[in-house]
Design an enzyme around this catalytic site. Structure first.
Site, short mmCIF file in Angstrom:
data_model
loop_
_atom_site.label_atom_id
_atom_site.label_comp_id
_atom_site.label_asym_id
_atom_site.label_seq_id
_atom_site.Cartn_x
_atom_site.Cartn_y
_atom_site.Cartn_z
N CYS A 140 44.87 40.23 52.36
CA CYS A 140 45.12 38.79 52.20
C CYS A 140 46.05 38.23 53.27
O CYS A 140 46.21 37.01 53.37
CB CYS A 140 45.66 38.50 50.81
SG CYS A 140 44.49 39.02 49.55
N HIS B 46 41.62 30.94 47.01
CA HIS B 46 42.12 31.96 47.92
C HIS B 46 40.97 32.70 48.63
O HIS B 46 40.56 33.77 48.19
CB HIS B 46 43.00 32.94 47.11
CG HIS B 46 43.43 34.15 47.84
ND1 HIS B 46 43.79 34.15 49.17
CD2 HIS B 46 43.58 35.44 47.42
CE1 HIS B 46 44.13 35.37 49.53
NE2 HIS B 46 44.00 36.17 48.49
N CYS C 285 51.42 38.25 49.85
CA CYS C 285 51.26 39.64 49.41
C CYS C 285 49.84 40.07 49.75
O CYS C 285 48.94 39.24 49.85
CB CYS C 285 51.50 39.76 47.90
SG CYS C 285 50.33 38.81 46.93
C1 LIG Z 1 40.25 36.12 37.01
C2 LIG Z 1 38.76 36.11 37.36
C3 LIG Z 1 38.12 37.44 36.94
C4 LIG Z 1 38.14 34.95 36.59
O1 LIG Z 1 36.82 34.81 36.99
P1 LIG Z 1 35.79 33.93 36.16
O2 LIG Z 1 35.65 34.48 34.78
O3 LIG Z 1 34.58 33.78 37.00
O4 LIG Z 1 36.57 32.56 36.09
P2 LIG Z 1 36.07 31.17 35.57
O5 LIG Z 1 36.37 30.16 36.60
O6 LIG Z 1 34.65 31.24 35.08
O7 LIG Z 1 37.04 30.89 34.37
C5 LIG Z 1 36.87 31.53 33.11
C6 LIG Z 1 37.13 30.49 32.02
O8 LIG Z 1 38.46 30.05 32.15
C7 LIG Z 1 38.50 28.63 32.23
N1 LIG Z 1 39.61 28.26 33.11
C8 LIG Z 1 39.90 28.79 34.32
N2 LIG Z 1 40.98 28.17 34.82
C9 LIG Z 1 41.38 27.26 33.91
C10 LIG Z 1 42.44 26.34 33.87
N3 LIG Z 1 43.31 26.22 34.88
N4 LIG Z 1 42.55 25.55 32.79
C11 LIG Z 1 41.68 25.65 31.77
N5 LIG Z 1 40.64 26.51 31.75
C12 LIG Z 1 40.50 27.31 32.81
C13 LIG Z 1 37.15 28.27 32.82
O9 LIG Z 1 36.79 26.95 32.51
C14 LIG Z 1 36.25 29.26 32.17
O10 LIG Z 1 35.95 28.79 30.88
P3 LIG Z 1 34.47 28.98 30.27
O11 LIG Z 1 34.27 30.45 30.18
O12 LIG Z 1 34.57 28.28 28.96
O13 LIG Z 1 33.55 28.32 31.23
C15 LIG Z 1 38.54 35.91 38.90
O14 LIG Z 1 38.94 34.62 39.26
C16 LIG Z 1 39.32 36.93 39.68
O15 LIG Z 1 38.87 38.08 39.79
N6 LIG Z 1 40.47 36.53 40.25
C17 LIG Z 1 41.36 37.44 40.95
C18 LIG Z 1 40.93 37.61 42.34
C19 LIG Z 1 41.78 38.63 43.04
O16 LIG Z 1 41.98 39.73 42.57
N7 LIG Z 1 42.26 38.24 44.17
C20 LIG Z 1 43.06 39.09 44.96
C21 LIG Z 1 44.40 38.55 44.97
S1 LIG Z 1 45.33 39.29 46.24
#
Ligand SMILES: CC(C)(COP(=O)(O)OP(=O)(O)OC[C@H]1O[C@@H](n2cnc3c(N)ncnc32)[C@H](O)[C@@H]1OP(=O)(O)O)[C@@H](O)C(=O)NCCC(=O)NCCS
Length: 429
Positions: free
Chosen positions: A91, A385, A415
Site C-alpha cells: 500500500c 483505497h 501502513c
Molecule cells: C470488508 C470487506 C470484506 C467488505 O466487502 P463487501 O462485503 O463487499 O462490502 P460492501 O460494500 O458490500 O458492504 C457490506 C454491507 O455493509 C454495508 N456498509 C458498508 N459500509 C457502510 C457504512 N459506512 N454505513 C452503513 N452501511 C455500510 C453495505 O451497504 C453492505 O450492506 P448490504 O449487505 O445490506 O448491501 C472489503 O471491503 C474488504 O476486504 N476490505 C479490506 C480490504 C483490505 O484488506 N485492504 C488492505 C488494507 S492495507
C-alpha cells in the site's frame, strides 16, 4: 544538471475512486493510470518532452504488462524516449514511486519526473491451480492429440477451481482484516471507537466534496471505451451513514468475536493518482508554483507476526528526525486508513512511552496525535483505497491542505503489507 535544494510537487491529480466492480469494472490499472497521467500533464501545462522518467506503483500487476509505468508512457502519447519503471511496496507503492523519483531529482539525474500509482481490484489476475497449469504446459509440448490429452490424465475437478490473489500475508497466512482484528484485540480498540472513526471519515469526506476541496485534485473520467458514462466524484463516500447504521454491521474477519466490519474497513477500490515533481530550481525558472516540497521521508518494517499494520510507528520518528522537526511542528496530518482499528492502534503506539522504550529503542514516545486532527478531508475508509494509488492521493491532499490552511508542515503515514510503514514530511514554500 546540478543538485537541487529541494524537490517540488507541482501538482497532483487522481481519478475519482470507485468501489471495485462499479464505474471502472471494465478498466485495468493501466487504463486508469493512463487517464490520470494524461490529464495531469494537460492540467500542469508541462511540455511532455520535459518529462524525463515516469515511476508508478502497482500492487497486483497485470501478468501481460507488468511494467505499467512504461505502458502508460506508450499509451498516453508521451514521448517514447521517456523510460518508466514500476514499483511494488504494497500500500506504500505510490509513496515509494514518489520518493524514488525525488531521489533522482536530488541527485541531479533528472529535473522533471511523474510519479504515482494505479490499481484495479476489478481486474485481478485469476490463475489456474498449479496442477492444471503444469498440465497445460506439458500438453503444449506434446505433438500428438493423444499426448496432449494424456497431460490432463491426473487432473481432478478441484484442480479446475480458479485461484485468485488473496489479501493475505505469505508469512502469517492472515489476511489484512484478520491482522487488524488481532491489533484491535491486543490494543483494546473498541468497536464503538472504530465506528466513530469511520463515521468521521465519511462525514469529513462528504463535507470536503461538497465544499469543493477536491476540485484541484480530482479529475472527471469519461469512461472508455464507449465514453458514455461520466464519473465526476468518488462513489464510496456515505455522507448519510450514522453510528447506528455502522454499529449494526456484522464483523467480517472474525464473525463471532470480531469488531471489524465493512463499515470500518477501507473498501476494495479502483483508481489512479499521479504527481508531477520538479527540482525547485527548474520549477521556479519555468514559472511553476509548487503546491509543496518533500522535506524528508522514511520507510521501516516490523515483524508481521507482531502487529502487522504498525509500520508507520517505526517510520514516523525517523522521517521527523530527518526533517529536523517534532510532531508538534506538524499542522496537517494524513494517515492512510486501512482500517479504523489500525489508525487507532498506530495513534495509541505513537503516544506510548512503553512502546517507545520496548519497540522503538527511544526513551520518549513520538507524541500524542489527536484523532480529531488527522485526515481533515476524510481518508481511505470513505474515499476508498486503490492500493497502488493511495500514497499519491495522500501526498496531493496534504500539499493542497497546506496551501489552504497556511500551515507550514504536513505529514503522511501509510501502513503496508509485510509489516512495512512509510512516513513523509512535506512543507509549503
Ligand atoms: C470488508 C470487506 C470484506 C467488505 O466487502 P463487501 O462485503 O463487499 O462490502 P460492501 O460494500 O458490500 O458492504 C457490506 C454491507 O455493509 C454495508 N456498509 C458498508 N459500509 C457502510 C457504512 N459506512 N454505513 C452503513 N452501511 C455500510 C453495505 O451497504 C453492505 O450492506 P448490504 O449487505 O445490506 O448491501 C472489503 O471491503 C474488504 O476486504 N476490505 C479490506 C480490504 C483490505 O484488506 N485492504 C488492505 C488494507 S492495507
Amino acid at each position: 544538471m546540478t543538485q537541487p535544494s529541494r524537490v517540488a510537487i507541482i501538482r497532483g491529480l487522481r481519478t475519482p475512486f470507485a468501489k471495485s466492480g462499479t464505474h471502472y469494472a471494465h478498466l485495468s490499472a493501466l487504463d486508469l493510470g493512463k487517464l490520470a497521467v494524461a490529464e495531469l500533464v494537460e492540467r500542469a501545462g508541462i511540455d511532455p518532452a520535459e518529462v524525463q522518467e515516469l515511476v508508478f506503483g502497482n500492487v497486483i500487476p497485470s501478468v501481460k504488462a507488468p511494467n505499467i509505468a512504461r505502458e502508460i508512457i506508450l499509451g498516453t502519447g508521451l514521448p517514447r524516449k521517456i523510460p518508466g519503471y514500476t514499483v511494488g511496496k504494497a500500500c506504500a507503492s505510490a509513496n515509494q514511486a514518489i520518493t524514488a523519483a525525488a531521489d533522482m531529482i536530488y541527485r541531479g539525474y533528472a529535473d522533471t519526473v511523474i510519479a504515482g500509482g494505479s490499481e484495479s481490484l476489478s481486474d485481478i489476475p485469476i490463475l489456474f491451480s498449479k496442477n492444471f497449469s503444469e498440465a497445460l504446459v506439458t500438453a503444449s509440448k506434446q505433438k500428438s492429440v493423444g499426448g496432449k490429452l494424456g497431460a490432463f490424465r491426473r487432473i481432478r475437478p478441484k484442480d479446475l477451481a480458479p485461484d485468485a490473489p488473496a489479501i493475505a500475508e505469505s508469512t502469517t497466512g492472515l489476511t489484512m482484516g484478520e491482522s487488524a482484528e488481532k491489533m484491535a484485540k491486543e490494543n483494546g480498540i473498541s468497536r464503538e471507537a472504530q465506528d466513530r472513526f469511520a463515521l468521521q471519515s465519511h462525514t469529513r469526506a462528504a463535507k470536503a466534496t461538497a465544499d469543493g476541496r477536491f476540485k484541484d485534485e480530482e479529475m472527471t473520467v469519461v469512461v472508455p471505451p464507449k465514453f458514455e458514462q461520466i464519473v465526476e466524484t468518488d462513489n464510496l463516500i456515505r455522507g448519510d451513514t450514522t453510528l447506528d447504521a455502522l454499529s449494526k454491521l456484522r464483523p467480517v474477519f472474525d464473525r463471532k468475536y470480531g469488531t471489524i466490519t465493512a463499515g470500518n474497513s477501507s473498501p476494495l477500490t479502483d483508481g489512479a493518482a499521479a504527481v508531477l515533481l520538479m527540482s525547485e530550481e527548474k520549477a521556479k525558472a519555468s514559472g511553476f508554483k509548487p503546491i509543496g516540497f518533500l522535506k524528508s521521508y522514511a520507510y521501516a518494517a516490523t515483524d508481521p507476526f507482531d502487529q502487522l499494520l504498525q509500520g508507520p510507528v517505526f517510520a514516523l520518528p525517523v522521517a521527523l528526525e530527518r526533517a529536523g522537526l517534532t510532531l508538534k511542528d506538524i499542522g496537517v496530518i494524513e494517515m492512510h486508513e486501512a482500517f479504523a482499528a489500525q489508525v487507532l492502534s498506530n495513534i495509541q503506539w505513537m503516544g506510548s512511552k512503553k512502546i517507545a522504550q520496548e519497540k522503538l529503542g527511544r526513551s520518549e514516545p513520538i507524541g500524542d496525535i489527536d484523532p480529531e486532527k488527522i485526515n481533515r478531508t476524510g481518508g481511505s475508509i470513505a474515499l476508498g483505497h486503490p492500493f497502488g494509488a493511495t500514497g499519491a492521493r495522500i501526498v496531493t491532499t496534504v500539499c493542497n491542505e497546506l496551501q489552504l490552511t497556511g500551515e507550514q508542515y504536513g505529514l503522511v503515514t501509510v501502513c503496508a503489507a509485510g509489516g512495512m510503514g512509510a512516513a513523509m514530511v512535506l512543507e509549503r514554500e
